[in-house]
Each structure stands twice: as structure tokens, then as C-alpha cells.
Design an enzyme around this catalytic site. Structure first.
Site, mmCIF file in Angstrom:
data_model
loop_
_atom_site.group_PDB
_atom_site.id
_atom_site.type_symbol
_atom_site.label_atom_id
_atom_site.label_comp_id
_atom_site.label_asym_id
_atom_site.label_seq_id
_atom_site.Cartn_x
_atom_site.Cartn_y
_atom_site.Cartn_z
ATOM 1 N N GLN A 1 0.871 -1.307 0.090
ATOM 2 C CA GLN A 1 0.152 -0.126 0.007
ATOM 3 C C GLN A 1 0.798 1.293 -0.079
ATOM 4 O O GLN A 1 2.102 1.377 0.434
ATOM 5 C CB GLN A 1 -0.964 0.088 1.242
ATOM 6 N N HIS A 2 0.080 2.368 -0.218
ATOM 7 C CA HIS A 2 0.775 3.742 -0.020
ATOM 8 C C HIS A 2 1.892 4.213 -1.119
ATOM 9 O O HIS A 2 2.054 5.341 -1.094
ATOM 10 C CB HIS A 2 1.190 3.922 1.547
ATOM 11 N N ASP B 1 -2.207 -4.882 -0.346
ATOM 12 C CA ASP B 1 -1.919 -6.426 0.036
ATOM 13 C C ASP B 1 -2.732 -6.689 1.182
ATOM 14 O O ASP B 1 -3.056 -8.097 1.156
ATOM 15 C CB ASP B 1 -0.365 -6.289 0.151
#
Ligand SMILES: Nc1ncnc2c1ncn2[C@@H]1O[C@H](COP(=O)(O)OP(=O)(O)O)[C@@H](O)[C@H]1O
Ligand SMILES: O=C(CO)[C@@H](O)[C@H](O)COP(=O)(O)O
Length: 472
Positions: free
Chosen positions: A72-73, A228
Site C-alpha cells: 500500500q501507499h 496487499d
């Protein structure tokens, strides 16, 4: 006739691909390739790893649908022509910690973020990385025409990278950007502008089972993909009372929920999941690499570390490892370092150090579980996954430190399996994801050891900061 689908996990350390039977979820073949080390990475390296993992998994020629789950991110900035502007800053890059504090204050404090967005930004969250870019690399910020996440970028590449308009994502991953709100179920372009300094194209947010086009040159249907952790929850079939605990590069505790989290303390991030629901989540920066570091310090491999840890008494005779090797996100201590407390002549032993590493990891995850419970998640069963779950010591000690029975499903890549389940769902056109059975789980139970957590809690705040300018 068996129909095959594929799932990808483009995670921090590696890319994994599983090809599974769409009806049962049984793994038919799989592949893996490493990612480069470091907290900023050229996305091209993810594509190289994906191709190599696909090759190792026997290709995708006979596969009907594919979805990508990913770390992520991560901030992927693209220019007008779709070229990457600079290497992606990953979720575990802490340089935007100051930008996070500024952004939190500018919107009116943590409560305002929790109520309006569902997430209180820390350095991991994409919007803070954009602010860092605008402040430190204004040329790169100025050239940025579109921003997307690692899984969005790989899905786009698989589809042939046909223009910025073709970028897609899903609610799960969008909810980790800091400029997509679980309250509005929509982007907050004002916050994107607050970060980057100007507006930019963002991926279209698709529904959980909406088609995202097809793999260029192959014709396999593409699913929207997801973050994920949302993919792991889908791959594990997590339901009410389940908390997924993942020991990957990050440590994560998360639960599927019908309602979004609004944690004013910011500890629980109010993410969305991959099924149209929510995924309250607590994450640490340090998890499996605590064990890797302990292996290096002791000159043993993972099996050796596990044997040593299991040969020491619970509580390691009072030796405590506070494991903030990369700084920490929960608690928010981006500049902290790890430390050992309670060394005596008796505890200065390899076995005690190994035990303290495993217990330090598990105590930090137990803190994450507490935060989830404080926000209303009910923990009846812990589903343990991620690379660190391969450690026997982790599996055996976990129930005593976490205070709950721990189920460790048969070792599989559950993020990739979740992405594959999404692909099978998109392919089926049904209202619900396919009912794949969870592979048999090893169940680990033990009496709680609250004294281990109490000693860790006494040591948790006693850490030194990193020394600027001193090479490690
Ligand atoms: N037997 C084991 N015991 C403990 N840790 C392990 C073992 N095998 C692999 N790992 C660790 O698991 C980590 C990789 O886990 P993974 O979930 O794939 O990470 P990520 O998803 O962040 O890339 C590595 O740090 C690796 O050293
Ligand atoms: O930042 C988060 C969640 O908020 C991490 O969970 C990343 O999604 C990376 O996952 P791993 O690669 O460590 O599994």
C-alpha cells in the site's frame, strides 16, 4: 474444464504470482522474484520482477483472469506522457514524517482527518509523500500529471499503459492515500492539492468485481486489484471475529468490518477492504526483518533462531527487545532506534536474545491487536500469515503473547491468493466471491503471559533516536 486465474502480490521484498483453479482456489503453479532493497524504488524493477515471477509460474497463456495485490501507499508519480517522474517512495520511507505533522495540523488535527477521511496521515500515507515532494523536489512535483500506487501502476502496465485516463484502482488501496475518503466514498482533490501543490490525474476507483480491461497481448481479463492487506483478508476468507495478523516487512493486524473506523488517535487506520466493506488496520514498520536482524546478530539461519528462542524461558529472563529498527509507525516514532533492555550476565546469551527478538515482535503486534479491539473489533481467532509465520518459534509463542488462539493456515501466498480470488470473482460475474475453502490451519494455543507484555510496556518508550549524519 478447469478455468485458471492468477493473482499477483507485488509486495515490499518480492513479487509472487500464483495460478489457481478458479472454482476451488487450489494452487496449480507459482513463481517469485525479488525486489530491490531500499525505501525508494524505480517501478520498472517491479515490472521486471513481475515478468520473471510470471515466467517462473509457467506464464499466463492459459489464464482467464488476473488481479494484482500490492504494497500500500507507495507514491508513483507520472508525467504527461506516462513516464515515471522519480523513483517511488514506499510505505516504509520515513522522510515525510514532518510533512505528516504539518498536514494533520492544517486540516484541524487528528479528529478532523479521522472524521473526514478515516485515516490520520503518518509518513507511510501517500499524501505526506506528495507534500515532501512539493517541498523538496518542486521540479518533480511540477512535472507530476498523475499519481498512482504500486498495484495501480502494475495493472496499468499489464493493460498496455494506454494513457493516464486508463489508470484504475479500487477502494481498498485508494483508502490508503489520504486523499480518498471512506466517508464520501470519493477522492478529496482538495487534499491532493494540499499535498502536491496542484491537482493531478488519479486512477478511477472500480468496484470490487468490476473488470479493468484485459492483459495486453493475452486477452485475460484484469481485475481492479487491491492493497496487499485487503488482498490477504480476501485470500484468507476473513469473516466476523477474525483478525488477520501479517508478519511481512510490515507487521499488520486488521479485521473486515461493516463500518468504517474513525479512530481519533490515528492508531487504527480506517481503510476500505476488497469486498465493498471496511478494513480497520494497525501497521508497524518492523516485523519479519526483526527476525532477519536477530539471525544476523547471532550468526544463525531462521531455523536456528527459532530453536534458540524456544530453548529460552518465556520472558527471556527479563531481556526485552524494543524492535524499532527502521524507526516506528505504531507508536509514531519515525526517528527511533531499536534497543535491548534487561541485560545481565544471565541474559547475555544467544537463546535469550533470540527469545527477546521473537517476543519483541509479538508484543508490538499485541499492541496493534489491543488498538483494534479498543475500536470495536472482536477477536475470536487470529489468522497468522506473512513470511514470519514460517518461524516455529513465532507460531508457538504467538498465542501466549497475543492472548488468543492463533490459526496458521497451510503455508501459501495469501495476498496473491486473495488477488486470484478477486480475479475469479470478476470472471464469474456473481454477486459474491467464489466460496474457496481455507486450507487446513495449524492451531496454536497457550496460556497467556501478561508478564511478558508488562515488561515490554515498561521498556517501550526507552529508545534513542537516530543520529543525523552518522552512517550506519
Ligand atoms: N522461516 C522463516 N522464519 C522467519 N522469517 C522468515 C522465514 N522465511 C522467510 N522469512 C522472512 O519473511 C520476510 C518476507 O515475508 P513477506 O511476507 O514475503 O514480506 P513482504 O510481503 O513484505 O515482501 C523476509 O524478511 C524473510 O526473511
Ligand atoms: O503500509 C502498510 C499498510 O498500511 C503495509 O502493510 C504495506 O502494505 C506493506 O506490506 P508488506 O509488504 O510488508 O506485506
Amino acid at each position: 474444464m478447469t478455468r485458471l486465474v492468477a493473482g499477483v502480490d507485488t509486495s515490499t521484498q518480492s513479487c509472487k504470482v500464483v495460478v489457481v483453479d478458479a472454482a476451488t482456489g487450489d494452487v496449480v503453479r507459482q513463481g517469485r522474484a525479488s525486489h530491490p532493497d531500499g525505501t525508494e524504488v524505480d517501478p520498472a524493477a517491479w515490472l521486471v520482477a513481475l515478468r520473471s515471477a510470471i515466467d517462473e509460474a509457467g506464464g499466463l497463456d492459459d489464464v482467464a483472469a488476473v488481479s494484482v495485490g500490492g504494497q500500500q501507499h507507495g507514491m508513483v508519480c507520472l508525467d504527461d506522457a506516462g513516464a515515471v517522474v522519480r523513483p517511488a517512495l514506499l510505505w516504509n520511507d520515513n522522510r515525510s514524517a514532518g510533512a505528516a505533522l504539518d498536514l494533520v495540523a492544517e486540516l484541524g488535527g487528528p479528529e478532523a482527518w479521522a472524521e473526514q477521511i478515516g485515516v490520520v496521515p503518518v509518513a507511510s500515507v501517500t499524501v505526506t509523500k506528495l507534500r515532501w515532494l512539493a517541498e523538496h523536489e518542486p521540479d518533480h512535483a511540477g512535472r507530476t500529471a498523475a499519481v498512482c500506487l504500486p498495484h495501480d501502476w502494475l495493472t496499468w502496465q499489464l493493460a498496455g499503459a494506454r494513457g493516464l485516463d486508463a489508470l484504475v484502482t479500487d477502494r481498498g488501496d485508494a483508502s490508503g492515500t489520504g486523499y480518498w475518503s471512506t466517508v464520501d466514498d470519493a477522492y478529496r482533490h482538495d487534499l491532493l492539492v494540499r499535498g502536491l501543490g496542484h491537482d493531478a490525474q488519479v486512477p478511477t476507483v472500480l468496484g470490487p468485481r468490476q473488470e479493468a480491461g484485459a492483459v495486453a497481448g493475452l486477452g485475460a481479463i484484469l481485475g481492479p486489484g487491491t492493497g496487499d492487506n485487503a488482498a490477504a483478508a480476501l485470500g484468507l476468507g476473513a469473516g466476523p471475529g477474525d483478525v488477520v495478523v501479517s508478519i511481512g516487512t510490515s507487521g499488520v493486524a486488521c479485521a473486515v468490518s461493516e463500518v468504517p473506523a474513525r479512530d481519533h488517535s490515528g492508531i487504527v487506520a480506517g481503510f476500505a477492504d476488497a469486498t465493498g466493506r471496511y478494513l480497520p488496520l494497525v501497521a508497524t514498520l518492523n516485523a519479519a526483518r526483526i527476525l532477519d536482524a536477530a539471525c544476523r546478530m547471532l550468526g544463525v539461519d531462521h531455523d536456528g533462531l527459532s530453536r534458540l528462542a524456544l530453548s529460552a524461558p518465556a520472558g527471556a529472563g527479563g531481556l526485552v527487545m524494543v524492535p524499532y529498527l527502521e524507526g516506528e509507525r505504531t507508536p509514531v516514532k519515525p526517528d527511533s532506534t531499536a534497543s535491548l533492555h534487561g541485560l545481565t550476565l544471565d541474559t547475555a546469551e544467544p537463546a535469550h536474545l533470540a527469545r527477546a527478538a521473537v517476543e519483541g515482535l509479538l508484543c508490538s503486534l499485541a499492541d496493534c491487536l489491543d488498538a483494534l479491539e479498543a475500536q470495536g473489533s472482536v477477536v475470536r481467532r487470529v489468522l497468522l500469515t506473512g513470511g514470519g509465520a514460517a518461524s516455529e518459534a513465532v507460531r508457538r509463542i504467538a498465542p501466549s503473547v497475543l492472548g488468543h488462539p492463533v490459526h496458521v493456515p497451510h503455508r501459501l501466498e495469501y495476498v496473491a491468493r486473495g488477488a486470484a480470488r478477486q480475479a475469479a470473482w470478476v470472471l464469474s460475474g456473481e454477486a459474491e466471491p467464489p466460496a474457496w475453502e481455507l486450507p487446513t490451519a495449524e492451531v496454536s494455543e497457550a496460556d497467556p503471559t501478561p508478564q511478558v507484555r508488562a515488561r515490554y510496556a515498561a521498556a517501550r518508550e526507552l529508545t534513542l533516536d537516530r543520529t543525523p549524519g552518522v552512517a550506519s
